[in-house]
Design a protein around this motif. Structure first.
Motif, mmCIF file in Angstrom:
data_model
loop_
_atom_site.group_PDB
_atom_site.id
_atom_site.type_symbol
_atom_site.label_atom_id
_atom_site.label_comp_id
_atom_site.label_asym_id
_atom_site.label_seq_id
_atom_site.Cartn_x
_atom_site.Cartn_y
_atom_site.Cartn_z
ATOM 1 N N SER A 269 14.466 10.877 21.204
ATOM 2 C CA SER A 269 15.176 10.922 22.469
ATOM 3 C C SER A 269 16.452 10.415 22.922
ATOM 4 C CB SER A 269 14.145 10.452 23.522
ATOM 5 O OG SER A 269 13.091 9.440 23.768
ATOM 6 N N PRO A 270 16.068 7.949 22.055
ATOM 7 C CA PRO A 270 17.597 7.288 22.194
ATOM 8 C C PRO A 270 18.775 8.060 21.190
ATOM 9 C CG PRO A 270 15.119 6.867 21.463
ATOM 10 C CD PRO A 270 14.514 8.008 21.538
ATOM 11 N N LEU A 271 18.479 9.398 20.412
ATOM 12 C CA LEU A 271 19.584 10.153 19.999
ATOM 13 C C LEU A 271 19.873 10.626 20.780
ATOM 14 C CD1 LEU A 271 18.258 9.772 16.426
ATOM 15 C CD2 LEU A 271 19.643 7.717 17.353
ATOM 16 N N ARG A 272 19.255 11.309 21.445
ATOM 17 C CA ARG A 272 19.920 12.996 21.962
ATOM 18 C C ARG A 272 19.725 12.665 23.640
ATOM 19 N NH1 ARG A 272 17.588 17.594 20.011
ATOM 20 N NH2 ARG A 272 17.030 18.678 22.361
ATOM 21 N N GLY A 274 17.608 10.987 25.651
ATOM 22 C CA GLY A 274 17.794 10.175 26.751
ATOM 23 C C GLY A 274 16.338 10.631 27.349
ATOM 24 N N ARG A 275 15.532 9.371 28.009
ATOM 25 C CA ARG A 275 13.991 8.659 28.689
ATOM 26 C C ARG A 275 14.252 10.027 29.511
ATOM 27 N NH1 ARG A 275 13.844 2.275 31.051
ATOM 28 N NH2 ARG A 275 13.303 1.184 29.104
#
Length: 302
Positions: A269-272, A274-275
């Protein structure tokens, strides 16, 4: 024997102008439907005026108090067709137009489950129904391995009947006995994968589903299957995909796949997305666990 009767079920929501074209297509069918059951999902545009003007069709309109989604709408419509005693039910979205002989071509095929074959406004084949939907291989990232339009270059290259593994509720037809055996579309899906679930249930009951090459359905809009997985549609896409795996996975590894997908999405999620996407997939996994069994409204009629 008396000819089989057929009810068309149309679900619509705030697309009155598209609905006009769809109803025009039904009005020109060479095999006239015995009933057109319209579920209006609490539209706020001029859908009511469009429906009130259609004295040329045997309309039976239900306007819901709130938007039940496509799944809820098709559940209501199929239940109404079953309660009405019709021999076949033909499901239709509001953004497709059947060619004049579409219903006649379907009714001529003596099979319990059929689909019309979709094309776009340019006449290109755009039928996305899977000819290979793999719920056996845990390593398959997507269960749809091949579709009609990825297998055949155009309609002319298709055989008259092509067996498919899943459907869209745009041109799907089922006989009454199918509903008696497997029940109704599951309204808890709201949107996405309710049609896939229904097709798998039919196949698990021993029915084959056939795409009828010469039954032409024209899609008025381009396919847009690239939804925002961090938005509200993303939640339903994840949840309902997980439900299909949990309900119908053919082995334990496939049924574990939703947990693995959840883990991978959260880690990436940090790369696409997100939260927001991480929250969606976690919520989706939690909700899907509670939907492993078919909900009571979708069970076969008693």
């Amino acid at each position: 024997m008396s000819p089989e009767t057929v009810a068309v079920v149309v679900v619509t929501f705030n697309r009155a102008d598209l609905l006009v074209g769809m109803l025009d297509g039904l009005a020109t069918q060479t095999h006239a439907p015995d009933a057109v059951i319209v579920i209006d999902n609490a539209s706020t545009d001029h859908t009511r005026e469009v429906l009130d003007a259609r004295t040329d069709l045997p309309l039976h309109v239900t306007t819901t108090q709130s938007n039940l989604g496509g799944a809820g709408g098709f559940h209501l419509g199929v239940r109404a067709a079953y309660d009405g005693g019709y021999d076949r039910v033909w499901l239709m979205d509001d953004d497709v137009v059947p060619a004049p002989e579409c219903l006649e071509r379907l009714m001529a095929v003596d099979e319990d489950c059929l689909i019309a074959v979709r094309e776009d406004l340019a006449g290109l084949l755009v039928e996305k129904a899977a000819v290979d939907f793999d719920l056996r291989n845990a390593l398959a990232i997507k269960p749809k391995r091949a579709s009609v339009d990825s297998t055949y270059a155009d309609r002319a290259s298709m055989p008259a009947l092509v067996e498919v593994h899943n459907v869209a509720f745009e041109g799907f037809m089922a006989r009454r006995r199918v509903v008696e055996e497997i029940g109704f579309p599951d309204p808890s899906f709201f949107i996405f994968y309710d049609d896939v679930d229904y097709a798998i249930r039919a196949r698990e009951a021993g029915h084959h589903i056939w795409a009828v090459r010469d039954a032409v359905l024209v899609r008025q809009l381009d396919f847009n299957q690239q939804h925002d997985l961090a938005g509200w549609k993303g939640y339903y896409m994840y949840r309902n995909l997980f439900v299909v795996h949990l309900r119908h996975g053919e082995n334990a590894l496939v049924r574990i796949k939703p947990w693995l997908i959840t883990l991978v999405v959260v880690l990436l999620s940090p790369l696409r997305g997100g939260r927001a996407e991480a929250r969606n997939v976690i919520r989706a996994m939690a909700a899907a666990r509670g939907m492993r069994r078919l909900t009571d409204p979708a069970l076969p009629p008693r």
